[in-house]
Design a protein around this motif. Structure first.
Motif, mmCIF file in Angstrom:
data_model
loop_
_atom_site.group_PDB
_atom_site.id
_atom_site.type_symbol
_atom_site.label_atom_id
_atom_site.label_comp_id
_atom_site.label_asym_id
_atom_site.label_seq_id
_atom_site.Cartn_x
_atom_site.Cartn_y
_atom_site.Cartn_z
ATOM 1 N N TYR A 137 0.766 -1.170 -0.108
ATOM 2 C CA TYR A 137 -0.085 -0.041 0.002
ATOM 3 C C TYR A 137 0.927 1.241 -0.160
ATOM 4 O O TYR A 137 0.622 2.154 -0.663
ATOM 5 N N GLU A 138 1.925 1.212 0.735
ATOM 6 C CA GLU A 138 2.658 2.440 0.896
ATOM 7 C C GLU A 138 3.443 2.682 -0.343
ATOM 8 O O GLU A 138 3.482 3.980 -0.810
ATOM 9 N N LYS A 139 3.930 1.535 -1.097
ATOM 10 C CA LYS A 139 4.723 1.734 -2.342
ATOM 11 C C LYS A 139 3.752 2.377 -3.262
ATOM 12 O O LYS A 139 4.248 3.232 -4.195
ATOM 13 N N ALA A 140 2.570 1.660 -3.403
ATOM 14 C CA ALA A 140 1.496 2.043 -4.277
ATOM 15 C C ALA A 140 1.146 3.762 -4.195
ATOM 16 O O ALA A 140 0.771 4.483 -5.224
ATOM 17 N N LYS A 141 0.723 3.758 -2.999
ATOM 18 C CA LYS A 141 0.347 5.201 -2.733
ATOM 19 C C LYS A 141 1.647 6.437 -3.170
ATOM 20 O O LYS A 141 1.211 7.425 -3.506
ATOM 21 N N SER A 142 2.837 6.108 -2.819
ATOM 22 C CA SER A 142 3.787 6.882 -3.047
ATOM 23 C C SER A 142 4.430 6.850 -4.525
ATOM 24 O O SER A 142 5.104 7.596 -4.937
ATOM 25 N N GLY A 143 3.624 5.943 -5.446
ATOM 26 C CA GLY A 143 4.242 5.947 -6.654
ATOM 27 C C GLY A 143 5.226 5.066 -6.974
ATOM 28 O O GLY A 143 5.853 4.997 -8.199
ATOM 29 N N GLU A 144 5.843 4.397 -5.765
ATOM 30 C CA GLU A 144 6.961 3.323 -5.918
ATOM 31 C C GLU A 144 6.604 2.144 -6.572
ATOM 32 O O GLU A 144 5.267 1.817 -6.842
ATOM 33 N N SER A 145 7.525 1.322 -7.393
ATOM 34 C CA SER A 145 7.322 0.268 -8.028
ATOM 35 C C SER A 145 6.876 -0.668 -6.852
ATOM 36 O O SER A 145 7.653 -0.937 -6.004
ATOM 37 N N PHE A 146 5.867 -1.590 -7.068
ATOM 38 C CA PHE A 146 5.364 -2.674 -6.216
ATOM 39 C C PHE A 146 5.446 -4.037 -6.900
ATOM 40 O O PHE A 146 4.698 -4.921 -6.184
ATOM 41 N N GLN A 147 5.846 -4.091 -7.797
ATOM 42 C CA GLN A 147 6.093 -5.341 -8.569
ATOM 43 C C GLN A 147 6.703 -6.647 -7.841
ATOM 44 O O GLN A 147 6.033 -7.572 -7.539
ATOM 45 N N GLU A 148 7.688 -6.243 -7.158
ATOM 46 C CA GLU A 148 8.376 -7.302 -6.320
ATOM 47 C C GLU A 148 7.624 -7.870 -5.212
ATOM 48 O O GLU A 148 7.687 -8.821 -4.965
ATOM 49 N N VAL A 149 6.904 -6.942 -4.590
ATOM 50 C CA VAL A 149 6.107 -7.078 -3.222
ATOM 51 C C VAL A 149 4.969 -7.976 -3.859
ATOM 52 O O VAL A 149 4.901 -9.116 -3.191
ATOM 53 N N LEU A 150 4.271 -7.709 -4.953
ATOM 54 C CA LEU A 150 3.300 -8.591 -5.400
ATOM 55 C C LEU A 150 3.839 -10.045 -5.825
ATOM 56 O O LEU A 150 3.165 -11.078 -5.605
ATOM 57 N N GLU A 151 5.000 -10.018 -6.424
ATOM 58 C CA GLU A 151 5.589 -11.318 -7.055
ATOM 59 C C GLU A 151 5.772 -12.345 -5.996
ATOM 60 O O GLU A 151 5.513 -13.361 -5.662
ATOM 61 N N ASP A 152 6.391 -11.704 -4.508
ATOM 62 C CA ASP A 152 6.485 -12.377 -3.526
ATOM 63 C C ASP A 152 5.333 -12.675 -2.713
ATOM 64 O O ASP A 152 5.339 -13.790 -2.053
ATOM 65 N N GLN A 153 4.144 -11.893 -2.923
ATOM 66 C CA GLN A 153 3.078 -12.420 -2.291
ATOM 67 C C GLN A 153 2.448 -13.587 -3.255
ATOM 68 O O GLN A 153 1.980 -14.808 -2.593
ATOM 69 N N GLN A 154 2.672 -13.550 -4.306
ATOM 70 C CA GLN A 154 1.847 -14.385 -5.412
ATOM 71 C C GLN A 154 2.687 -15.990 -5.123
ATOM 72 O O GLN A 154 2.270 -17.114 -4.754
ATOM 73 N N SER A 155 4.036 -15.862 -4.954
ATOM 74 C CA SER A 155 4.905 -16.890 -4.695
ATOM 75 C C SER A 155 4.409 -17.374 -3.270
ATOM 76 O O SER A 155 4.618 -18.779 -3.109
ATOM 77 N N PHE A 156 4.481 -16.822 -2.078
ATOM 78 C CA PHE A 156 3.827 -17.093 -1.061
ATOM 79 C C PHE A 156 2.974 -17.742 -1.051
ATOM 80 O O PHE A 156 2.576 -18.991 -0.266
ATOM 81 N N LEU A 157 1.895 -17.423 -1.524
ATOM 82 C CA LEU A 157 0.687 -17.923 -1.659
ATOM 83 C C LEU A 157 0.800 -19.448 -2.371
ATOM 84 O O LEU A 157 0.315 -20.490 -1.998
ATOM 85 N N GLN A 158 1.490 -19.447 -3.505
ATOM 86 C CA GLN A 158 1.568 -20.856 -4.309
ATOM 87 C C GLN A 158 2.540 -21.627 -3.769
ATOM 88 O O GLN A 158 1.997 -22.832 -3.683
ATOM 89 N N GLN A 159 3.754 -21.201 -3.129
ATOM 90 C CA GLN A 159 4.358 -22.142 -2.627
ATOM 91 C C GLN A 159 4.204 -22.584 -0.966
ATOM 92 O O GLN A 159 4.772 -23.619 -0.736
ATOM 93 N N HIS A 160 3.534 -22.012 -0.578
ATOM 94 C CA HIS A 160 3.297 -22.180 0.843
ATOM 95 C C HIS A 160 1.743 -22.162 1.272
ATOM 96 O O HIS A 160 1.118 -23.333 1.542
ATOM 97 N N LEU A 161 1.050 -21.221 1.493
ATOM 98 C CA LEU A 161 -0.236 -21.009 2.117
ATOM 99 C C LEU A 161 -1.152 -22.240 1.285
ATOM 100 O O LEU A 161 -1.744 -22.983 1.879
#
Length: 237
Positions: free
Chosen positions: A165-189
């Motif tokens: 949220y903080e990255k998106a709100k400030s205009g920073e790239s949040f691609q890596e955070v999303l990719e890490d969430q995607q990976s954590f969902l797929q590989q773990h949860l």
């Protein structure tokens, strides 16, 4: 989830309010779930859930979430107030399911579902720890509680939502955070929570935990789609 959302594509410019709202809803959902499974329920927590569970997001998009909300709401709103007996019953159900002292009906650790002997602190625990450390997430009970406890894994996803949220709100790239969430969902949860949730539903003595297990399973499945949608929007920019 992202219907009619128009994003802004200029570098260092915040994304649309719709994208931010979706990230906030995801953070809210993970906050509810982490609090539910991290520790036995307090009177205050149950009173809050009694008044807010019907607001759990994305119920219209998941039969499991909707069914879970109805079960939890019914469990907590059978009378005008939660009695001490009600709270004690839910605390005992949590203890019996997730703590012991007898053989656990629903062990709350990923590694317990990864091997036949249900051993803890296996390679899955170390993999989860590596994901945490990348984002400087250090559990409060580090080395006392296995890193792959369901409450900690959900807390990690919640913390990543806040970072996102903080990255998106400030205009920073949040691609890596999303990719890490995607990976954590797929590989773990998503690899172990469906079995964990079924164990809760099959062994819980309360509609509250049966319902929360249904919400958990429904939400994680739905959230993977939300992450993929956000990745598509972000990569289009």
């Amino acid at each position: 989830m992202l219907d009619s959302i128009t994003t802004q594509t200029t570098t260092n410019q915040p994304v649309s309010e719709g994208v931010l709202a979706l990230i906030e809803l995801r953070a809210y959902a993970y906050d509810v779930l982490r609090r539910t499974f991290a520790s036995e329920p307090s009177q205050e927590y149950l009173e809050l859930m009694k008044n807010t569970i019907v607001q759990f997001p994305f119920a219209s998009e998941s039969e499991d979430i909707l069914k879970g909300i109805k079960a939890v709401d019914s469990s907590l709103n059978r009378s005008s107030g939660l009695s001490r007996q009600d709270v004690d019953g839910l605390q005992w159900d949590y203890t019996r399911l997730f703590i012991g002292p007898d053989q656990l009906a629903a062990p709350p650790w990923e590694s317990a579902y990864a091997n036949e002997d249900k051993l803890l602190f296996q390679k899955e625990t170390l993999e989860v720890r590596g994901a945490y450390l990348k984002h400087l997430f250090l559990p409060a009970q580090f080395q006392q509680e296995a890193d792959d406890h369901i409450g900690l894994e959900l807390d990690f996803m919640y913390q990543l939502c806040l970072e996102l949220y903080e990255k998106a709100k400030s205009g920073e790239s949040f691609q890596e955070v999303l990719e890490d969430q995607q990976s954590f969902l797929q590989q773990h949860l998503l690899k172990w929570v469906p079995r964990f949730g079924r164990d809760i539903i099959n062994n819980s003595t309360t509609d509250f935990y049966k319902g929360m297990a249904s919400i958990l399973m429904g939400y994680l499945s739905l959230d993977l789609g939300a992450v993929e949608e956000l990745l598509t929007v972000n990569s289009a920019n």
